[in-house]
Design a protein around this motif. Structure first.
Motif, PDB file in Angstrom:
ATOM      1  N   ARG A   1       0.831  -1.136  -0.066  1.00 34.91           N
ATOM      2  CA  ARG A   1      -0.071  -0.179   0.112  1.00 34.91           C
ATOM      3  C   ARG A   1       0.716   1.229   0.105  1.00 34.91           C
ATOM      4  N   LEU A   2       2.159   1.297   0.091  1.00 37.88           N
ATOM      5  CA  LEU A   2       2.940   2.363   0.013  1.00 37.88           C
ATOM      6  C   LEU A   2       2.847   3.134  -1.059  1.00 37.88           C
ATOM      7  N   GLU A   3       2.680   4.462  -1.172  1.00 35.42           N
ATOM      8  CA  GLU A   3       2.115   5.467  -1.978  1.00 35.42           C
ATOM      9  C   GLU A   3       3.458   6.431  -2.027  1.00 35.42           C
ATOM     10  N   ARG A   4       4.000   6.812  -1.019  1.00 33.86           N
ATOM     11  CA  ARG A   4       4.983   8.037  -0.808  1.00 33.86           C
ATOM     12  C   ARG A   4       6.440   7.334  -0.350  1.00 33.86           C
ATOM     13  N   LEU A   5       7.453   7.571  -1.265  1.00 32.25           N
ATOM     14  CA  LEU A   5       8.610   7.026  -0.730  1.00 32.25           C
ATOM     15  C   LEU A   5       9.637   8.078  -0.980  1.00 32.25           C
ATOM     16  N   ARG A   6      10.568   8.596   0.248  1.00 37.50           N
ATOM     17  CA  ARG A   6      11.465   9.586   0.275  1.00 37.50           C
ATOM     18  C   ARG A   6      12.624   8.813   0.596  1.00 37.50           C
ATOM     19  N   LEU A   7      13.644   8.988  -0.379  1.00 35.58           N
ATOM     20  CA  LEU A   7      14.953   8.332   0.054  1.00 35.58           C
ATOM     21  C   LEU A   7      16.103   9.339  -0.045  1.00 35.58           C
ATOM     22  N   SER A   8      16.914   9.423   0.865  1.00 33.81           N
ATOM     23  CA  SER A   8      18.096  10.166   1.014  1.00 33.81           C
ATOM     24  C   SER A   8      19.114   9.592   1.558  1.00 33.81           C
TER      25      SER A   8
END
Length: 240
Positions: free
Chosen positions: A165-172
């Protein structure tokens, strides 16, 4: 308040307990009745930083019945804010033992949160534990997760359907995330993804080519990767 039924009290407490956990802790001190009604929301929203807080939370979670330890929103950092600002990485045997314990505690918290977590932010400051800890995170099934933010030197999501169900992913934290779109692993792990943000990308020529190849049709064929509606790249070093 005295005239309201228990169900309304429970709804009020559920809406109130969306901070770092302070509200739930305060409610537990009001009265026995309030403590019991607010109990299911005690761990609903948490902000945990550093080994001491992680250790205390693990102790409390393991002493609490599963139906009363539902974590829905979590910020988790292996180091405190002060430690992260210092950026001192020690290499002594004692320090290595501490890093291992920090990773172990973080994994136990993530495992406890996994069945119910909806929004999650994970900051891994220790360079020794970042890849294995974040690799374990991406391999953990989180069926309710809709938003995930990760900071640290991350490997890529690869285990199929772990975050359906993951819709928003932020990677840094990975300056050149070359390989992120290879073999459809990201799409397989996060089939509902609509927003992807990559920060701190520097001199990533290979990744730029990979992204172009993944999204552009070739000879009339469909793109090699499912089109994510929104992809945001933030080039340059991350702020201190």
């Amino acid at each position: 308040m005295d005239t309201l039924p228990l169900e309304l009290h429970a709804q009020i407490f559920a809406f109130a307990c969306t901070d770092d956990g302070s509200t739930a802790r305060s409610l537990s001190l009001v009265s026995k009745y309030v403590r019991e009604v607010a109990a299911p929301y005690r761990f609903q929203s948490l902000a945990i930083s550093g080994m001491e807080q992680m250790s205390e939370l693990v102790t409390r979670l393991e002493a609490t019945p599963p139906h009363l330890r539902r974590i829905r929103h979590l910020f988790l950092s292996d180091w405190t804010h002060a430690q992260t600002k210092e950026r001192i990485v020690r290499t002594s045997e004692e320090a290595q033992d501490r890093y291992l314990l920090e990773k172990t505690l973080a994994l136990r918290i993530l495992a406890a949160a996994a069945p119910t977590i909806e929004t999650l932010a994970v900051l891994v400051a220790c360079p020794y534990t970042g890849p294995p800890l974040l690799g374990a995170l991406f391999s953990t099934a989180m069926p309710c997760l809709t938003e995930l933010s990760v900071h640290g030197f991350y490997p890529f999501p690869h285990t199929p359907n772990t975050m359906p169900r993951l819709e928003r992913l932020r990677l840094s934290g990975n300056r050149n995330p070359n390989g992120l779109f290879e073999f459809g692993a990201l799409d397989s792990a996060c089939p509902s993804l609509t927003h992807l943000t990559l920060s701190g990308v520097i001199a990533a020529t290979a990744f730029a080519e990979e992204l172009r190849s993944a999204l552009e049709p070739r000879g009339g064929d469909m793109p090699t990767a499912r089109l994510i509606p929104r992809i945001m790249l933030k080039w340059g070093a991350l702020p201190s």
